[in-house]
Scaffold this active site. Sequence first.
Site, PDB file in Angstrom:
ATOM      1  N   ASP A   1      -1.209  -4.621  14.090  1.00 52.48           N
ATOM      2  CA  ASP A   1      -0.797  -5.560  14.937  1.00 52.48           C
ATOM      3  C   ASP A   1      -1.397  -6.869  14.489  1.00 52.48           C
ATOM      4  O   ASP A   1      -2.728  -6.684  14.489  1.00 52.48           O
ATOM      5  CB  ASP A   1      -0.880  -5.026  16.130  1.00 52.48           C
ATOM      6  CG  ASP A   1      -0.326  -5.946  17.507  1.00 52.48           C
ATOM      7  OD1 ASP A   1       0.746  -6.127  17.383  1.00 52.48           O
ATOM      8  OD2 ASP A   1      -1.095  -6.497  18.140  1.00 52.48           O
TER       9      ASP A   1
ATOM     10  N   GLU B   1      -8.497   8.062   0.550  1.00 55.71           N
ATOM     11  CA  GLU B   1      -8.994   9.375   0.374  1.00 55.71           C
ATOM     12  C   GLU B   1      -8.060  10.328   0.929  1.00 55.71           C
ATOM     13  O   GLU B   1      -8.162  11.567   0.483  1.00 55.71           O
ATOM     14  CB  GLU B   1     -10.056   9.355   1.696  1.00 55.71           C
ATOM     15  CG  GLU B   1     -11.463   8.816   0.866  1.00 55.71           C
ATOM     16  CD  GLU B   1     -12.315   8.674   2.369  1.00 55.71           C
ATOM     17  OE1 GLU B   1     -12.384   9.634   3.137  1.00 55.71           O
ATOM     18  OE2 GLU B   1     -12.988   7.617   2.507  1.00 55.71           O
TER      19      GLU B   1
HETATM   20  C1  NOJ Z   1       2.543  -8.493  18.133  1.00 59.46           C
HETATM   21  C2  NOJ Z   1       3.349  -7.276  18.756  1.00 59.46           C
HETATM   22  O1  NOJ Z   1       4.479  -6.921  18.049  1.00 59.46           O
HETATM   23  C3  NOJ Z   1       3.679  -7.745  20.172  1.00 59.46           C
HETATM   24  O2  NOJ Z   1       4.638  -6.838  20.747  1.00 59.46           O
HETATM   25  C4  NOJ Z   1       2.377  -7.942  21.078  1.00 59.46           C
HETATM   26  O3  NOJ Z   1       2.772  -8.598  22.297  1.00 59.46           O
HETATM   27  C5  NOJ Z   1       1.340  -8.771  20.377  1.00 59.46           C
HETATM   28  N1  NOJ Z   1       1.304  -8.448  19.074  1.00 59.46           N
HETATM   29  C6  NOJ Z   1      -0.022  -8.681  20.938  1.00 59.46           C
HETATM   30  O4  NOJ Z   1      -0.561  -7.538  20.650  1.00 59.46           O
END
Ligand code: NOJ
Length: 518
Positions: A203, A252
Site C-alpha cells: 500500500d 529466501e
Molecule cells: C491506498 C489504498 O488502496 C486505499 O484504499 C487507502 O485508503 C490508502 N492507500 C491509505 O492506506
Amino acid sequence: MSEHWWRDAVIYQVYPRSFADANGDGMGDLEGIRSRIPYLAKLGVDAIWLSPFYASPQKDAGYDVSDYRAIDPRFGGLEDFDRMLETAHEAGIRLIVDLVPNHTSSEHVWFQAALAAAPGSPERERYHFRDVDPADPQTPPNNWQSIFGGPAWTRTPDGAQWYLHLFDSSQPDLNWDNAEVHEEFESVLRFWLDRGVDGFRIDVAHGMVKAPGLPDTGGDGTIEMIGTTQAPFFDQDGVHDIYRTWRPIIEEYEGDRIFVAEAWTDSAERRSLYLRPDELHQAFNFDLVLAPFGAVDFRKAIDSEIANNAGVGAPCTWVLSNHDVQRHVTRYGGGETGLARARAATQLLLSLPGVVYVYQGEELGLNEVLDLPAEVREDPSFHRTNGEQIGRDGCRVPLPWTREGVSLGFGPAGEPWLPQPADWTDLSVEAEDGVEGSTLEFYRKAIAIRKGHKATGLTWLADPGDDAFAFDNGALVAVVNFSDEPVPVEAYGEEVLLTSTPLVDGELPGGAAVWFKK
Ligand code: NOJ
C-alpha cells in the site's frame, strides 16, 4: 506457461468487507471467502489479492492497521485465515495479502506509546512528530494536505506537538528513517511468509520515504492520491532502498512469491524503477484507470508500459478497477453502453502481454453505486471534505450472489454494511451463472481462452477504422472498436475465438472487442 506464474497471471482482488459474509453480521469475512473459493476456481483466476483483514478500528476500511499480526474479529481469526489459505492452495489459487507500511492506525501500540511518551522520546521517533510553534500554534509544520482532505497534521491531545498523517488523522505516518520501523516490517513480512502467503501488495509503496526536512510542496499542498505527481512525500528516490532490503527476504522463501506495488507515479518510466530486478515484481499500471475510453489514449498507455517494463525486465500489470476508483462500467458511461465498453476493455486487457487484475464484481458487470445516502457512507474522504469528495463507497457495495434474500445472498442474514441497489438482482451470480452471453460467462470464457493463448508480445496491425485498433499478440489477433460505429473486421481473421458483443455481418459493433484465431 511462462517461467514465473506472476508474469502472466490473472489476479482477482477480494475486498473482504464486501465479498461474502458467512456469519451474517452484514460484513464479509474470511470464512465467506473460503466458501467461495470454488467460484473463483471456476472463474479461472490464478491468485487472489486480499485487501486488509488485520486488526483495525476500520477508520479507513482496514487500511488503518492496529496489529499487523492479528485478524480483525469482524473477519475471523488466524485459524480462519489458515483454513482459507489452505482451501485456496488446494484449488491451485495463490494468495497475496495487503501490507500497509506507510502508516499505522492511531490505535497501534506504537502510536499509543508515542502519545504517552515525551517529545523527543524514542517512541515518538517512530512517527513524524514536530513541535507546535508557541507563537503560531495553529499553523502546521508545513503545507502538506491530507489525501482525504484537510491538513496532513493533527495536534497531539496535549496540544504540544503535531503528527503527520498523509491520510486520515487516525493513520499516522511511520518514520522510515527509524531502524525499528525497518525491523518491524521485516518481521511482519516473515510472519506472513511463514504462514504461507504467496506475496504482498504494498500500500502507498511510493509514499514511505519523505524528503529530508519535510519541505513544503508547490502550490497549496494538495496532492491527489490518484494520478499524482512526485511530491516531497511521494515517489522519493530513497524508497527504493527499502525494497532492496525486502527482495532478498522474499527470495529466501520457496514458491516464487511476489511483491506488487501500489505506486502512483507521474510516468511509466518512474513506475518501472520500482521493478528493477532487485526490487519489486509488479507495479499496478493505473494509466488505463485514468484513460478515457478511446484508441489513442489506450494505445499510448499500452506502448509506454510495454516499453518501460521491458527496460527493467518486468511484466506489464493491467488494471481497470479497484476499491479506490469508480467501477469501469460507470466510468465508460454506465448502462448498456458502459457495460459493453467495459467488457471490450476487459477483453483487450486479457489479450495484452502481462498480468491482469480483476476487481471483485466486475465479472458480474457491476456498476458504481452513485446514490448511497450520506449516512451510510464510511469513506473518510467523504467525511473529511463534507461530501465534496464523494469517496469510494460506491465501488465497495457487497456482491450480489443470489436473486433474492436480505443481502442478495451476500450473507445468510443481516443488512449488508452498504445497501445494494434493487436492480443488482439481475447482476447476481445466480442470475448470470450458466447464462450464455452474461458478463460472468464472458469472463469465464475469456480467461479460459487466454490460458491457451498467452500473449508473447504485441505487434500493432493496420487500424480497422477511426478510434479502433488491432494487434497480434503472438497467440491471437485482437481488434478493439472504441468508436460508436461498427468497423469491418473480416480482414483480421476467419475464426472468431471470442467477442465481447457479437459481430453483425462481419462488422464489430461500437464499443466491442473480438479475438480471432491466428
Ligand atoms: C491506498 C489504498 O488502496 C486505499 O484504499 C487507502 O485508503 C490508502 N492507500 C491509505 O492506506
